[in-house]
Design an enzyme around this catalytic site. Sequence first.
Site, PDB file in Angstrom:
ATOM      1  N   HIS A 184     -46.825  19.918  78.573  1.00 45.00           N
ATOM      2  CA  HIS A 184     -47.807  18.834  78.690  1.00 45.00           C
ATOM      3  C   HIS A 184     -49.117  19.343  79.273  1.00 45.00           C
ATOM      4  O   HIS A 184     -49.492  18.996  80.401  1.00 45.00           O
ATOM      5  CB  HIS A 184     -47.255  17.723  79.571  1.00 45.00           C
ATOM      6  CG  HIS A 184     -46.218  16.881  78.913  1.00 45.00           C
ATOM      7  ND1 HIS A 184     -46.504  15.944  77.944  1.00 45.00           N
ATOM      8  CD2 HIS A 184     -44.869  16.842  79.083  1.00 45.00           C
ATOM      9  CE1 HIS A 184     -45.401  15.350  77.546  1.00 45.00           C
ATOM     10  NE2 HIS A 184     -44.381  15.877  78.214  1.00 45.00           N
ATOM     11  N   CYS A 187     -43.985  17.607  73.235  1.00 42.34           N
ATOM     12  CA  CYS A 187     -42.768  17.335  74.008  1.00 42.34           C
ATOM     13  C   CYS A 187     -41.675  16.744  73.117  1.00 42.34           C
ATOM     14  O   CYS A 187     -41.202  17.423  72.220  1.00 42.34           O
ATOM     15  CB  CYS A 187     -43.078  16.458  75.213  1.00 42.34           C
ATOM     16  SG  CYS A 187     -41.770  16.546  76.481  1.00 42.34           S
ATOM     17  N   GLU A 193     -51.851  18.305  78.550  1.00 42.15           N
ATOM     18  CA  GLU A 193     -52.741  17.145  78.652  1.00 42.15           C
ATOM     19  C   GLU A 193     -52.561  16.354  79.946  1.00 42.15           C
ATOM     20  O   GLU A 193     -53.352  15.445  80.233  1.00 42.15           O
ATOM     21  CB  GLU A 193     -52.526  16.210  77.452  1.00 42.15           C
ATOM     22  CG  GLU A 193     -51.308  15.315  77.507  1.00 42.15           C
ATOM     23  CD  GLU A 193     -49.997  16.019  77.169  1.00 42.15           C
ATOM     24  OE1 GLU A 193     -48.948  15.358  77.206  1.00 42.15           O
ATOM     25  OE2 GLU A 193     -50.034  17.234  76.859  1.00 42.15           O
TER      26      GLU A 193
END
Length: 311
Positions: A236, A142, A238
């Site tokens: 993202h 990011c 994750e």
Amino acid sequence: MPIKVPNALPAAHILESENIFVMDADRAYSQDIRPLKILILNLMPIKYITETQLLRLLGNSPLQVEVDFIYTETYVPSHTPSDYLAQFYGTFDEVRHKKYDGMIITGAPVEHMEFEEVAYWDEVAEIMEWSKTHVYSTFHICWGAQAGLYYHYGIPKFQVPKKIFGVFKHHKCVEHERLLRGFDDEFYVPHSRHTEEHKEDILKVPELTILAESDSEAGPYIIANLEKRQFFITGHAEYDPTTLKQEYDRDFKAGMNPQIPQNYYPDDDPSKPPIVRWRSVAHLLFANWLNYYVYQETPYELDELYKESEY
């Protein structure tokens, strides 16, 4: 194999409850195995949340992984207690003499600012320069990806008219790329950002390749310099199932009238539990990076990595 974490790290208890094999430092030292050494520069305000998200994915591997965490000295986060940082984190000065198989640079809530206006920009730039001679493969996420593309290749970021917020469909741009091994032809990844890079700026840099992108507003997702083993991830994977929900609820309660994250709630109804579409992609992405671009390639003796380094 387990992921090795500092003794008493709170994330360890969360991961153990999910049946992810976590090994504390004392037990790991008793094993005659050379673990992969991963450095995480955690730029997020609430450290333990990002720690847990990343360790969950790094731990889903047959490899033993040893993690060091660092934070920036030039800006001490106000949302994480100083005693927590003292117990579980170090500073760049404490690790600059070391070498690592891999490194992760996280996102940061500073995307509205120009890079040079960020309080810790000079320190992050120094760490990124250091990574070229002390880290075999670096994974930028990011804002970390935006910072890396800007620092290494001069690619600017731009404000977008509407926040890129939701879970977006992506596709592979190349075939037979090891980082994407096992990916479906189409896959979903969360995004939450107010800025973007323009695809045409990335394509102007011959060393860079766009490995995956979204045809919708999310744009390029994985950009890589395969020769230098640098990866820039704009989304993202994750994220936890409720991360976007927590962000939406926070802004709603603050009276900010936030947009509903796209492709996240059934029928776009925030009262319903969100649908997780990205869990398998997240595990593949991190496992492939660890296996193909860290474990399979890095020298066994890390001291052999760039002996000519000035650091």
